[in-house]
Write an enzyme that holds these catalytic residues in place. Structure first.
Site, PDB file in Angstrom:
ATOM      1  N   GLU A   1      49.167  48.970  77.345  1.00  0.00           N
ATOM      2  CA  GLU A   1      47.877  48.980  76.657  1.00  0.00           C
ATOM      3  C   GLU A   1      48.122  49.283  75.191  1.00  0.00           C
ATOM      4  O   GLU A   1      48.938  50.148  74.874  1.00  0.00           O
ATOM      5  CB  GLU A   1      46.940  50.028  77.256  1.00  0.00           C
ATOM      6  CG  GLU A   1      46.571  49.718  78.697  1.00  0.00           C
ATOM      7  CD  GLU A   1      45.431  50.592  79.215  1.00  0.00           C
ATOM      8  OE1 GLU A   1      44.521  50.062  79.835  1.00  0.00           O
ATOM      9  OE2 GLU A   1      45.485  51.822  78.982  1.00  0.00           O
TER      10      GLU A   1
ATOM     11  N   ASP B   1      51.272  48.982  83.512  1.00  0.00           N
ATOM     12  CA  ASP B   1      50.434  48.768  82.322  1.00  0.00           C
ATOM     13  C   ASP B   1      51.146  48.788  80.990  1.00  0.00           C
ATOM     14  O   ASP B   1      51.938  49.701  80.724  1.00  0.00           O
ATOM     15  CB  ASP B   1      49.414  49.919  82.184  1.00  0.00           C
ATOM     16  CG  ASP B   1      48.417  49.961  83.296  1.00  0.00           C
ATOM     17  OD1 ASP B   1      48.127  48.924  83.857  1.00  0.00           O
ATOM     18  OD2 ASP B   1      47.935  51.081  83.575  1.00  0.00           O
TER      19      ASP B   1
ATOM     20  N   ASP C   1      35.178  55.449  73.253  1.00  0.00           N
ATOM     21  CA  ASP C   1      34.894  56.767  73.811  1.00  0.00           C
ATOM     22  C   ASP C   1      36.177  57.574  74.055  1.00  0.00           C
ATOM     23  O   ASP C   1      36.123  58.774  74.195  1.00  0.00           O
ATOM     24  CB  ASP C   1      34.064  56.647  75.099  1.00  0.00           C
ATOM     25  CG  ASP C   1      34.646  55.629  76.075  1.00  0.00           C
ATOM     26  OD1 ASP C   1      35.480  54.794  75.660  1.00  0.00           O
ATOM     27  OD2 ASP C   1      34.275  55.679  77.258  1.00  0.00           O
ATOM     28  N   TRP C   2      37.363  56.895  74.086  1.00  0.00           N
ATOM     29  CA  TRP C   2      38.578  57.687  74.269  1.00  0.00           C
ATOM     30  C   TRP C   2      39.792  57.202  73.476  1.00  0.00           C
ATOM     31  O   TRP C   2      40.721  57.958  73.205  1.00  0.00           O
ATOM     32  CB  TRP C   2      38.984  57.762  75.743  1.00  0.00           C
ATOM     33  CG  TRP C   2      39.379  56.448  76.358  1.00  0.00           C
ATOM     34  CD1 TRP C   2      38.548  55.533  76.919  1.00  0.00           C
ATOM     35  CD2 TRP C   2      40.692  55.889  76.460  1.00  0.00           C
ATOM     36  NE1 TRP C   2      39.256  54.448  77.353  1.00  0.00           N
ATOM     37  CE2 TRP C   2      40.557  54.628  77.100  1.00  0.00           C
ATOM     38  CE3 TRP C   2      41.974  56.336  76.074  1.00  0.00           C
ATOM     39  CZ2 TRP C   2      41.665  53.803  77.356  1.00  0.00           C
ATOM     40  CZ3 TRP C   2      43.069  55.506  76.342  1.00  0.00           C
ATOM     41  CH2 TRP C   2      42.911  54.260  76.970  1.00  0.00           C
TER      42      TRP C   2
ATOM     43  N   ASN D   1      49.048  58.664  86.526  1.00  0.00           N
ATOM     44  CA  ASN D   1      49.564  59.881  85.869  1.00  0.00           C
ATOM     45  C   ASN D   1      51.036  59.773  85.500  1.00  0.00           C
ATOM     46  O   ASN D   1      51.748  60.761  85.535  1.00  0.00           O
ATOM     47  CB  ASN D   1      49.366  61.122  86.750  1.00  0.00           C
ATOM     48  CG  ASN D   1      47.898  61.388  87.026  1.00  0.00           C
ATOM     49  OD1 ASN D   1      47.048  61.092  86.190  1.00  0.00           O
ATOM     50  ND2 ASN D   1      47.605  61.916  88.200  1.00  0.00           N
TER      51      ASN D   1
ATOM     52  N   HIS E   1      50.618  52.292  75.026  1.00  0.00           N
ATOM     53  CA  HIS E   1      50.436  53.165  76.181  1.00  0.00           C
ATOM     54  C   HIS E   1      51.024  52.442  77.399  1.00  0.00           C
ATOM     55  O   HIS E   1      50.725  51.280  77.626  1.00  0.00           O
ATOM     56  CB  HIS E   1      48.930  53.384  76.331  1.00  0.00           C
ATOM     57  CG  HIS E   1      48.505  54.145  77.533  1.00  0.00           C
ATOM     58  ND1 HIS E   1      48.266  55.494  77.505  1.00  0.00           N
ATOM     59  CD2 HIS E   1      48.251  53.742  78.804  1.00  0.00           C
ATOM     60  CE1 HIS E   1      47.888  55.899  78.709  1.00  0.00           C
ATOM     61  NE2 HIS E   1      47.869  54.857  79.517  1.00  0.00           N
ATOM     62  N   THR E   2      51.865  53.142  78.169  1.00  0.00           N
ATOM     63  CA  THR E   2      52.401  52.548  79.391  1.00  0.00           C
ATOM     64  C   THR E   2      52.100  53.477  80.562  1.00  0.00           C
ATOM     65  O   THR E   2      52.014  54.697  80.394  1.00  0.00           O
ATOM     66  CB  THR E   2      53.936  52.345  79.319  1.00  0.00           C
ATOM     67  OG1 THR E   2      54.574  53.628  79.185  1.00  0.00           O
ATOM     68  CG2 THR E   2      54.330  51.466  78.141  1.00  0.00           C
ATOM     69  N   ASN E   3      51.935  52.881  81.738  1.00  0.00           N
ATOM     70  CA  ASN E   3      51.660  53.700  82.914  1.00  0.00           C
ATOM     71  C   ASN E   3      52.077  52.921  84.164  1.00  0.00           C
ATOM     72  O   ASN E   3      52.190  51.689  84.126  1.00  0.00           O
ATOM     73  CB  ASN E   3      50.171  54.052  82.987  1.00  0.00           C
ATOM     74  CG  ASN E   3      49.868  55.281  83.830  1.00  0.00           C
ATOM     75  OD1 ASN E   3      50.778  55.903  84.405  1.00  0.00           O
ATOM     76  ND2 ASN E   3      48.604  55.642  83.923  1.00  0.00           N
TER      77      ASN E   3
ATOM     78  N   GLY F   1      41.472  60.318  70.558  1.00  0.00           N
ATOM     79  CA  GLY F   1      40.681  60.992  71.585  1.00  0.00           C
ATOM     80  C   GLY F   1      39.190  60.707  71.504  1.00  0.00           C
ATOM     81  O   GLY F   1      38.381  61.506  71.964  1.00  0.00           O
TER      82      GLY F   1
ATOM     83  N   GLU G   1      49.803  49.337  89.971  1.00  0.00           N
ATOM     84  CA  GLU G   1      49.542  48.816  88.624  1.00  0.00           C
ATOM     85  C   GLU G   1      50.705  49.139  87.699  1.00  0.00           C
ATOM     86  O   GLU G   1      51.337  50.187  87.842  1.00  0.00           O
ATOM     87  CB  GLU G   1      48.248  49.471  88.109  1.00  0.00           C
ATOM     88  CG  GLU G   1      47.635  48.813  86.900  1.00  0.00           C
ATOM     89  CD  GLU G   1      46.294  49.449  86.518  1.00  0.00           C
ATOM     90  OE1 GLU G   1      45.419  49.634  87.394  1.00  0.00           O
ATOM     91  OE2 GLU G   1      46.141  49.779  85.338  1.00  0.00           O
TER      92      GLU G   1
ATOM     93  N   ARG H   1      49.560  70.024  81.209  1.00  0.00           N
ATOM     94  CA  ARG H   1      48.773  69.218  82.129  1.00  0.00           C
ATOM     95  C   ARG H   1      49.148  69.478  83.583  1.00  0.00           C
ATOM     96  O   ARG H   1      48.296  69.598  84.448  1.00  0.00           O
ATOM     97  CB  ARG H   1      49.004  67.766  81.784  1.00  0.00           C
ATOM     98  CG  ARG H   1      48.303  66.789  82.665  1.00  0.00           C
ATOM     99  CD  ARG H   1      48.602  65.420  82.102  1.00  0.00           C
ATOM    100  NE  ARG H   1      48.188  64.348  82.959  1.00  0.00           N
ATOM    101  CZ  ARG H   1      48.635  63.107  82.821  1.00  0.00           C
ATOM    102  NH1 ARG H   1      49.510  62.836  81.870  1.00  0.00           N
ATOM    103  NH2 ARG H   1      48.214  62.160  83.617  1.00  0.00           N
TER     104      ARG H   1
END
Ligand SMILES: *[C@@H]1O[C@H](CO)[C@@H](O)[C@H](O)[C@H]1NC(C)=O
Length: 285
Positions: A116, A114, A206-207, A139, A129-131, A211, A112, A271
């Site tokens: 977002e 992304d 919810d997120w 992650n 947001h990228t992933n 947050g 994937e 993390r």
């Protein structure tokens, strides 16, 4: 007659060059593709609405009942995808608009790539947001704010994916480059599974916003995001195939990362504690 044809002969190469330039520009910048030909709805029923001459515009809507989405009919293995998007204006907190590539998710080992767009309360910035996922593992997040208001006009969001790298661009400015370090012993790069293009608008209160502390204001529903002028370049000799940063691109990327990056997985020691992903350790991406 002699003079005329002489003149024409002199001008022809110029006209030709201008025409080629116009054709190239229009295929890159103004894809103006037909959504009905290339895409199909995934959920939301009539909340996915194609309109405009030649079916070149698409609106996604989110209300209390459902969000909505679409995806490409075809799968692609590498390519350059441009999409112009205008995001939900005003109080968009809790909404998430997406534009991403994904291979078949039922395998449990999907790839994937992304983009977002996490909404926010009025006057506060969207989070981009990228992933990247490879074989079911993600992650690899980086997040950004923008240097413009993405709800006022359409802007071009680009995913360029070739065997060497994935480049995320906004209005031709590279914001992130994710490289294939397979030859250096780091086998984390999507490169064998073909992917479809997806887009959606959904409720994630919810997120998404701070947050999950800020909830969607349903009194402002329905929420809409607009898509147009997509361009899918998978041509075998396309410039995307060997595309990399040039000096200007490197400068722009540094500028974005210095001023607008708000999260980078490679610096998230909390993390990962001692186990930062290998590409971070080696190259500090
Ligand atoms: C919303 O705005 C706040 C305050 O400016 C900011 O910290 C946050 O990153 C923004 N984005 C989201 C998705 O909450």
């Amino acid at each position: 007659m002699g003079i005329l044809s002489n003149n024409l002969a002199n001008k022809l190469p110029v006209i030709h060059v201008v025409m080629v330039a116009v054709v190239m520009l229009s295929s890159i910048v103004y894809g103006a593709g037909n959504f009905l030909e290339v895409f199909e709805p995934t959920f939301g029923g009539s909340r996915v609405r194609v309109f405009g001459p030649g079916n070149t515009q698409l609106a996604l809507t989110l209300d209390r009942g459902s969000g909505s989405g679409f995806r490409s009919k075809r799968e692609y293995l590498f390519g350059r995808i441009d999409m112009q998007i205008k995001l939900v204006p005003g109080n968009s907190a809790g909404t998430v608009t997406t534009f991403y590539l994904s291979s078949d998710q039922s395998t449990g080992r999907h790839d994937e790539i992304d983009f977002e767009f996490l909404g926010n309360v009025s006057g506060q910035p969207y989070t981009i947001h990228t992933n990247v996922f490879s074989q079911g593992q993600g992650n690899r997040e980086q997040q950004f704010h923008l240097w413009f208001d993405p709800t006022l006009n359409f802007h071009t969001y680009t995913i360029l994916w070739n065997p060497q790298l994935i480049m995320f661009k906004i209005d031709q400015t590279p914001i992130r480059v994710f490289r294939n370090y397979e030859n250096e012993g780091i086998p984390f790069f999507p490169k064998v599974q073909p992917q479809r293009i997806y887009a959606s608008l959904w409720n994630a209160d919810d997120w998404a916003t701070q947050g999950g502390r800020v909830k969607t204001d349903w009194s402002k529903a329905p929420f809409s995001a607009y898509y147009r002028n997509f361009n899918i370049d998978t041509s075998i000799n396309g410039a995307w195939r060997t595309h990399d940063l040039d000096a200007n691109g490197r400068m722009r990327l540094r500028w974005v990362q210095k001023n607008y990056m708000i999260y980078n997985y490679c610096t998230d020691w909390n993390r990962f504690s001692q186990n930062l992903p290998p590409e971070c350790k080696k190259y500090g991406v």
